[in-house]
Scaffold this motif. Sequence first.
Motif, PDB file in Angstrom:
ATOM      1  N   MET A  26      36.077  33.421  47.843  1.00  0.00           N
ATOM      2  CA  MET A  26      36.349  34.410  46.798  1.00  0.00           C
ATOM      3  C   MET A  26      35.467  35.650  46.945  1.00  0.00           C
ATOM      4  O   MET A  26      35.914  36.777  46.770  1.00  0.00           O
ATOM      5  CB  MET A  26      36.097  33.750  45.437  1.00  0.00           C
ATOM      6  CG  MET A  26      36.684  34.488  44.252  1.00  0.00           C
ATOM      7  SD  MET A  26      36.190  33.694  42.695  1.00  0.00           S
ATOM      8  CE  MET A  26      36.568  31.988  43.018  1.00  0.00           C
ATOM      9  N   LEU A  27      34.212  35.422  47.300  1.00  0.00           N
ATOM     10  CA  LEU A  27      33.269  36.540  47.357  1.00  0.00           C
ATOM     11  C   LEU A  27      33.304  37.279  48.691  1.00  0.00           C
ATOM     12  O   LEU A  27      33.078  38.496  48.739  1.00  0.00           O
ATOM     13  CB  LEU A  27      31.847  36.025  47.093  1.00  0.00           C
ATOM     14  CG  LEU A  27      31.608  35.379  45.722  1.00  0.00           C
ATOM     15  CD1 LEU A  27      30.158  34.947  45.598  1.00  0.00           C
ATOM     16  CD2 LEU A  27      31.968  36.347  44.601  1.00  0.00           C
ATOM     17  N   CYS A  68      35.174  41.468  51.431  1.00  0.00           N
ATOM     18  CA  CYS A  68      34.206  42.138  52.310  1.00  0.00           C
ATOM     19  C   CYS A  68      34.662  42.070  53.767  1.00  0.00           C
ATOM     20  O   CYS A  68      34.567  43.071  54.507  1.00  0.00           O
ATOM     21  CB  CYS A  68      32.832  41.498  52.153  1.00  0.00           C
ATOM     22  SG  CYS A  68      32.095  41.704  50.512  1.00  0.00           S
ATOM     23  N   PRO A  94      40.177  42.856  45.750  1.00  0.00           N
ATOM     24  CA  PRO A  94      39.701  41.957  44.674  1.00  0.00           C
ATOM     25  C   PRO A  94      40.817  41.524  43.736  1.00  0.00           C
ATOM     26  O   PRO A  94      40.819  40.390  43.252  1.00  0.00           O
ATOM     27  CB  PRO A  94      38.659  42.816  43.944  1.00  0.00           C
ATOM     28  CG  PRO A  94      38.190  43.800  44.952  1.00  0.00           C
ATOM     29  CD  PRO A  94      39.398  44.111  45.779  1.00  0.00           C
ATOM     30  N   THR A 112      42.709  38.686  45.563  1.00  0.00           N
ATOM     31  CA  THR A 112      41.891  37.482  45.680  1.00  0.00           C
ATOM     32  C   THR A 112      41.750  36.766  44.346  1.00  0.00           C
ATOM     33  O   THR A 112      41.925  35.546  44.241  1.00  0.00           O
ATOM     34  CB  THR A 112      40.493  37.849  46.221  1.00  0.00           C
ATOM     35  OG1 THR A 112      40.634  38.595  47.422  1.00  0.00           O
ATOM     36  CG2 THR A 112      39.679  36.613  46.495  1.00  0.00           C
ATOM     37  N   LEU A 115      32.604  36.171  38.258  1.00  0.00           N
ATOM     38  CA  LEU A 115      32.745  36.172  39.719  1.00  0.00           C
ATOM     39  C   LEU A 115      33.332  37.493  40.204  1.00  0.00           C
ATOM     40  O   LEU A 115      32.980  37.990  41.279  1.00  0.00           O
ATOM     41  CB  LEU A 115      33.628  35.005  40.149  1.00  0.00           C
ATOM     42  CG  LEU A 115      33.013  33.621  39.965  1.00  0.00           C
ATOM     43  CD1 LEU A 115      34.026  32.537  40.281  1.00  0.00           C
ATOM     44  CD2 LEU A 115      31.790  33.455  40.862  1.00  0.00           C
ATOM     45  N   GLN A 163      31.905  39.868  43.057  1.00  0.00           N
ATOM     46  CA  GLN A 163      32.772  40.213  44.182  1.00  0.00           C
ATOM     47  C   GLN A 163      32.923  41.729  44.329  1.00  0.00           C
ATOM     48  O   GLN A 163      32.791  42.282  45.432  1.00  0.00           O
ATOM     49  CB  GLN A 163      34.153  39.579  43.970  1.00  0.00           C
ATOM     50  CG  GLN A 163      35.127  39.809  45.092  1.00  0.00           C
ATOM     51  CD  GLN A 163      36.533  39.450  44.670  1.00  0.00           C
ATOM     52  OE1 GLN A 163      37.116  40.092  43.816  1.00  0.00           O
ATOM     53  NE2 GLN A 163      37.070  38.404  45.276  1.00  0.00           N
ATOM     54  N   SER A 164      33.176  42.427  43.230  1.00  0.00           N
ATOM     55  CA  SER A 164      33.369  43.877  43.281  1.00  0.00           C
ATOM     56  C   SER A 164      32.088  44.586  43.692  1.00  0.00           C
ATOM     57  O   SER A 164      32.123  45.576  44.431  1.00  0.00           O
ATOM     58  CB  SER A 164      33.834  44.388  41.908  1.00  0.00           C
ATOM     59  OG  SER A 164      35.044  43.777  41.534  1.00  0.00           O
ATOM     60  N   ALA A 167      39.824  43.650  39.610  1.00  0.00           N
ATOM     61  CA  ALA A 167      39.571  42.210  39.742  1.00  0.00           C
ATOM     62  C   ALA A 167      39.891  41.482  38.435  1.00  0.00           C
ATOM     63  O   ALA A 167      40.462  40.387  38.435  1.00  0.00           O
ATOM     64  CB  ALA A 167      38.122  41.969  40.152  1.00  0.00           C
TER      65      ALA A 167
END
Length: 261
Positions: free
Chosen positions: A43-44, A48, A77, A80, A122, A126-127, A157
């Motif tokens: 997820m993270l 990227c 994002p 995902t 999360l 993530q962002s 996201a």
Amino acid sequence: MSTTRPAATAPAPTGALNLSRTTATAARVLRQLRHDPRTVALMLLVPCLMLLLLRYVFDGSPHTFDNIGASLLGIFPLITMFLVTSIATLRERTSGTLERLLAMPLGKGDLIAGYALAFGTLAIIQSTLATGLALWFLGLDVTGSPWLLLLVALLDALLGTALGLFVSAFAASEFQAVQFMPAVIFPQLLLCGLFTPRDAMHPVLETISGVLPMSYAVDGMNEVLKHTDMTAAFVRDVLVVAGCALLVLGLGAATLRRRTV
């Protein structure tokens, strides 16, 4: 002489959101995710990795990366979080966890808000990772403030989280949940203005793109890309994306079913 005490009954959930119930739900979801490090890592890191790949796809044309990199910074994002949220929520429905929770004094709004809070946490991480990587390591050149770029990425996201929670109500299996992606995400991806300006599309498609939230997410990113200050168009775009996320979360609470399949 003995007296009979009435049986204790659980308090009925109220319609208003309760902060303690919402945070307890969010904490439970985060504890479950902590035991699934592979999912958290995917997820993270996937957004990227996609940005890193995109940067070197356009290694000979940095200007092209600047033009579409900012837009994709919000789109990755969203996609995902949509996938992870829809599948994770559906898993709780099919395992009976959701039904057991709804049998407790827990309102539907508390449940949806708790899930949104957990996955939103999360989404923030993530962002932040994706925006930091794009700006300070991949050389994404934006005219406006990086904080505004992060704000739009975060809202995207959260929108993906809300859409994932909503569509999970209509899927009976994880396979069906994945199949919602081409139905819900792909049309927005094609019509958001990433591949061609929206005003160059057929008038019918341009009209449809005007009611899709991803179009405003991409427009918001482009405003940050081209303007030093916060413009009125940027404020409109941000409000539309945030409003759509709240609307979809409300629909998710309204369609939440007590009985699983």
